[in-house]
Design a protein around this motif. Structure first.
Motif, PDB file in Angstrom:
ATOM      1  N   GLU A 144     -14.317  -2.333   5.676  1.00 58.43           N
ATOM      2  CA  GLU A 144     -14.031  -3.482   6.539  1.00 58.43           C
ATOM      3  C   GLU A 144     -12.951  -3.109   7.546  1.00 58.43           C
ATOM      4  N   LYS A 145     -13.069  -3.632   8.731  1.00 61.60           N
ATOM      5  CA  LYS A 145     -12.089  -3.345   9.767  1.00 61.60           C
ATOM      6  C   LYS A 145     -11.196  -4.567   9.935  1.00 61.60           C
ATOM      7  N   ARG A 146     -10.119  -4.543   9.225  1.00 64.12           N
ATOM      8  CA  ARG A 146      -9.164  -5.649   9.307  1.00 64.12           C
ATOM      9  C   ARG A 146      -7.747  -5.081   9.271  1.00 64.12           C
ATOM     10  N   PHE A 147      -6.817  -5.835   9.858  1.00 69.88           N
ATOM     11  CA  PHE A 147      -5.409  -5.445   9.850  1.00 69.88           C
ATOM     12  C   PHE A 147      -4.687  -6.176   8.719  1.00 69.88           C
ATOM     13  N   SER A 148      -3.722  -5.499   8.152  1.00 65.60           N
ATOM     14  CA  SER A 148      -2.811  -6.108   7.187  1.00 65.60           C
ATOM     15  C   SER A 148      -1.411  -6.022   7.766  1.00 65.60           C
ATOM     16  N   ILE A 149      -0.755  -7.175   7.876  1.00 66.22           N
ATOM     17  CA  ILE A 149       0.552  -7.257   8.530  1.00 66.22           C
ATOM     18  C   ILE A 149       1.581  -7.780   7.536  1.00 66.22           C
ATOM     19  N   ALA A 150       2.633  -7.026   7.320  1.00 66.14           N
ATOM     20  CA  ALA A 150       3.743  -7.453   6.470  1.00 66.14           C
ATOM     21  C   ALA A 150       4.909  -7.856   7.368  1.00 66.14           C
ATOM     22  N   VAL A 151       5.347  -9.111   7.249  1.00 65.26           N
ATOM     23  CA  VAL A 151       6.504  -9.582   8.003  1.00 65.26           C
ATOM     24  C   VAL A 151       7.676  -9.649   7.033  1.00 65.26           C
ATOM     25  N   ILE A 152       8.610  -8.736   7.176  1.00 65.27           N
ATOM     26  CA  ILE A 152       9.693  -8.603   6.202  1.00 65.27           C
ATOM     27  C   ILE A 152      11.046  -8.779   6.884  1.00 65.27           C
ATOM     28  N   GLY A 153      11.942  -9.521   6.238  1.00 69.06           N
ATOM     29  CA  GLY A 153      13.268  -9.742   6.793  1.00 69.06           C
ATOM     30  C   GLY A 153      14.179  -8.549   6.594  1.00 69.06           C
ATOM     31  N   ASP A 154      15.236  -8.488   7.411  1.00 71.13           N
ATOM     32  CA  ASP A 154      16.159  -7.358   7.273  1.00 71.13           C
ATOM     33  C   ASP A 154      16.876  -7.377   5.936  1.00 71.13           C
ATOM     34  N   GLY A 155      17.111  -8.568   5.368  1.00 73.66           N
ATOM     35  CA  GLY A 155      17.707  -8.630   4.039  1.00 73.66           C
ATOM     36  C   GLY A 155      16.772  -8.072   2.988  1.00 73.66           C
ATOM     37  N   ALA A 156      15.480  -8.401   3.108  1.00 72.51           N
ATOM     38  CA  ALA A 156      14.489  -7.918   2.147  1.00 72.51           C
ATOM     39  C   ALA A 156      14.313  -6.407   2.230  1.00 72.51           C
ATOM     40  N   MET A 157      14.618  -5.822   3.399  1.00 74.34           N
ATOM     41  CA  MET A 157      14.488  -4.375   3.546  1.00 74.34           C
ATOM     42  C   MET A 157      15.535  -3.603   2.751  1.00 74.34           C
ATOM     43  N   THR A 158      16.535  -4.290   2.212  1.00 73.87           N
ATOM     44  CA  THR A 158      17.554  -3.591   1.427  1.00 73.87           C
ATOM     45  C   THR A 158      17.060  -3.244   0.030  1.00 73.87           C
ATOM     46  N   ALA A 159      15.931  -3.799  -0.384  1.00 73.06           N
ATOM     47  CA  ALA A 159      15.434  -3.543  -1.734  1.00 73.06           C
ATOM     48  C   ALA A 159      14.641  -2.240  -1.785  1.00 73.06           C
ATOM     49  N   GLY A 160      14.793  -1.532  -2.864  1.00 77.00           N
ATOM     50  CA  GLY A 160      14.127  -0.248  -3.003  1.00 77.00           C
ATOM     51  C   GLY A 160      12.618  -0.348  -2.952  1.00 77.00           C
ATOM     52  N   MET A 161      12.057  -1.459  -3.377  1.00 78.86           N
ATOM     53  CA  MET A 161      10.604  -1.597  -3.405  1.00 78.86           C
ATOM     54  C   MET A 161      10.001  -1.473  -2.012  1.00 78.86           C
ATOM     55  N   ALA A 162      10.707  -1.966  -1.006  1.00 77.87           N
ATOM     56  CA  ALA A 162      10.203  -1.860   0.363  1.00 77.87           C
ATOM     57  C   ALA A 162      10.069  -0.398   0.771  1.00 77.87           C
ATOM     58  N   PHE A 163      11.034   0.414   0.392  1.00 79.54           N
ATOM     59  CA  PHE A 163      10.996   1.824   0.768  1.00 79.54           C
ATOM     60  C   PHE A 163      10.009   2.614  -0.100  1.00 79.54           C
ATOM     61  N   GLU A 164       9.820   2.183  -1.328  1.00 80.97           N
ATOM     62  CA  GLU A 164       8.791   2.800  -2.158  1.00 80.97           C
ATOM     63  C   GLU A 164       7.422   2.618  -1.507  1.00 80.97           C
TER      64      GLU A 164
END
Length: 645
Positions: A136-156
């Motif tokens: 399927e040709k679809r986009f997946s978009i994650a809108v993440i806050g700068d505070g949420a980017m401090t969590a290791g899971m985002a970088f994993e």
């Protein structure tokens, strides 16, 4: 007036608008968000900041076929309004109403439920890979806050995503310079340098001068504005993860957002768009104090939030005052929070003891192991954390703290039901998952002063401890300035039954359930024990009450399965004591948002519900059913809410 907004019931209608109409839609949407939240309460500052971004996303992408994951759901109200839920916003965060967060059962446009932060990139990555696997040709978009980017899971997740060259994944960093509390950490400083660094400012000025004398080039690069700005920024952290970094761009400028998003659709591989927004955008009071307006109750927008002194102290305030008092006495005391300074009551502590205050960002796992490192060196770390967020650091709690028997105190706020934030934020499971861990001491406070004394008791222990207390105000018991350690593992009798043999009921109440249990006991003439300790359990008291009463009732504001009541039954079984036991607590299902008192009543955990359950289970056939089977025969009958020995 919301004439244009009132014509939008699905994003497809946004895509039919002329671009010149989108600014008007943004103005109407922002006004609607403000008016709606003022009527119901909810998250305001963050949602005012995502109006233009939301419109641009639904205008450019083919939602819901293209997936948008909002992280965290604090910023999803404009999305809800534009996806067919405008009229239902009057029910926001209420019983049987709209959730305050994205919810898959609520709308096909809510691609993924997000109420704990930093999960969006992982989820969107999974969706993107699934679309490729299914052809399927679809986009997946994650809108993440700068505070949420401090969590290791985002970088994993980014580390995993960066290996796929053709991945249809777009990560949008909504950089509003704070999560709930002000931003912390090296990532925040890095983002600030990207936005305000001299290199970027100088390069932007230089290119502007070139473009001013080259109109054809200007016209071309305006179409490629997002990517052009990305060229001006030095090699970024995000590019090292394999993403094509673009930005930063103004998240309130539709003339920049829309062409940039269109351009992203034409690029291959994982894309990272950095947009800068302002919390509270368009409402001056929220812009000036985004923390105050982060999650307000009902208020008049014309007047703003009117701070009325509380009649009773909240448990959070009791904790904050206690921490300052013990820090004054003992310089080894350290306060730690995973990005919840205000919510956990640490504002005064930070002001008075800045060198002993640590906000580690949205990084619960790190917070716990960091506390372990402090404890190894002889300090006394206190981790102020919500019950629902302890779940995110369970492995660290077991392996890094309990296994090494380190003296870390967990002040567990929001234990039990939390009301409007619903199932994702309820503290339903901490009793069950804490009491099974060796070396843990677990206490539950029944009132404000007991909470203060329990915290002090916990601080004196040589191993890991947890003190759980509910959201909001207590019953109104005054706190004593003097602190005295409670006898470890000992409960107390609060009421004794005068019923004749055959009708004696003893209620074993834990924490917040002591008050309603006492009220219920008055109508039933039952005994009530304030158990205080979940672990070590006061087994002597449990055994005594089982032998002097005809039935026991355990009551807790936590899940019945594996909870404090289960601990009591385990103890009775081990001692070979036969006594009917009724367990009351939270049922085996997720409890949605609503008024806390109403939710507790629905669970049978108010005084009327406790009394009714006892009458139905025992007193309807008092003498006949209360007698225990004669030894050695043992009959165990299990129902949804009781275990009969």
């Amino acid at each position: 007036m919301s004439e244009l907004l009132n014509t939008i019931n699905e994003p497809a209608q946004i895509r039919k608008l002329r671009r010149s109409e989108l600014e008007r839609l943004a103005n109407e949407l922002r006004a609607f968000v403000l008016d709606s939240v003022a009527r119901t309460g909810g998250h305001l500052s963050s949602n005012l900041g995502t109006v233009e971004l939301t419109i641009a996303l639904h205008y450019v992408f083919n939602t819901p076929y293209d997936r948008i994951v909002w992280d965290v759901g604090h910023q999803s109200y404009p999305h809800k309004i534009l996806t067919g839920r405008r009229e239902a916003m009057s029910t926001l965060r209420q019983l049987n109403g709209l959730s305050g967060f994205p919810c898959r059962t609520e709308s096909e446009y809510d691609a993924f439920g997000t109420a704990h932060s930093s999960t969006s990139i992982s989820a969107a990555l999974g969706m993107a890979r699934a679309s490729q696997l299914k052809g399927e040709k679809r986009f997946s978009i994650a809108v993440i806050g700068d505070g949420a980017m401090t969590a290791g899971m985002a970088f994993e997740a980014m580390n995993n995503a960066g290996i796929y060259d053709d991945l249809p994944l777009i990560v949008i960093l909504n950089d509003n310079e704070m999560s709930i509390s002000p931003p912390v950490g090296a990532l925040n400083r890095y983002l600030a340098r990207l936005i305000s660094g001299r290199f970027y400012a100088a390069a932007k000025k230089g290119v502007g001068q070139i473009l001013s004398i080259a109109p054809p080039v200007l016209k071309f690069l305006r179409r490629m504005e997002g990517h052009a700005k990305g060229i001006l920024v030095p090699a970024t952290l995000f590019e090292e993860f394999g993403f094509n970094y673009i930005g930063p761009i103004d998240g309130h400028d539709l003339k920049s957002l829309i062409p940039t998003l269109h351009n992203l659709k034409e690029l291959k591989g994982p894309q990272f768009l950095h947009v800068v927004t302002k919390k509270g955008q368009g409402y001056s009071l929220a812009e000036a104090d985004p923390v105050l307006y982060h999650g307000p109750g009902k208020f008049n927008p014309a007047e703003g939030i009117q701070c009325v002194p509380a009649v009773r102290k909240t448990y959070t305030q009791v904790f904050g005052e206690w921490l300052c008092d013990v820090a004054e006495q003992d310089e080894r005391v350290i306060g730690i929070t995973p990005a919840m300074r205000e919510g956990s009551g640490l504002i005064e502590f930070e002001q008075r003891f800045p060198n002993r205050y640590y906000d580690v960002g949205i990084a619960e796992q790190h917070a716990v192991t960091f506390a372990g490192g402090l404890a190894v060196e002889g300090l006394k770390p206190v981790v102020a954390i919500y019950s629902t967020f302890v779940q995110r650091a369970y492995d660290q709690l077991i392996h890094d703290i309990a296994l090494q028997n380190l003296p870390v105190l967990f002040a567990i706020d929001r234990a039990g039901l939390v009301g409007a934030d619903g199932a994702t934020h309820a503290g339903a499971y901490d009793i069950a998952f804490l009491r099974c861990i060796p070396n843990m001491t677990v206490m539950a406070a029944s009132d404000e002063n007991e909470c203060r004394q329990m915290l002090y008791t916990a601080l004196q222990q040589s191993g890991p401890t947890a003190v759980r207390y509910p959201r909001g105000a207590g019953p109104g018991v005054a706190t004593q300035k003097q602190m005295k350690a409670l006898p470890l593992g000992k409960g107390e009798m609060r009421r004794k039954s005068t019923q004749p043999a055959g009708q004696r009921i003893a209620i074993l109440a834990f924490g917040s359930m002591v008050a309603p249990s006492l009220a219920a006991a008055e109508t039933l003439n039952a005994s009530v024990a304030n158990m205080r300790f979940i672990k070590p359990l006061d087994e002597a008291l449990v055994h005594q009450l089982a032998q002097t009463h005809d039935a026991l009732v355990t009551v807790e504001e936590g899940c019945v399965m594996g909870g404090a009541g289960s601990a009591c039954i385990e103890s009775l079984l081990a001692a070979g004591i036969h006594c009917p036991v009724l367990q009351l607590g939270l049922p085996d299902n997720f409890i949605a948002q609503g008024d806390p008192a109403r939710l507790l009543a629905n669970c049978g955990l108010d005084s009327a519900g406790i009394a009714q359950a006892i009458r139905q289970r025992f007193l309807a056939h008092a003498t006949e059913n209360l007698g225990a089977p004669s030894a050695p025969e043992l009959i165990i009958e299990k129902t949804q809410e009781s275990i009969v020995l």
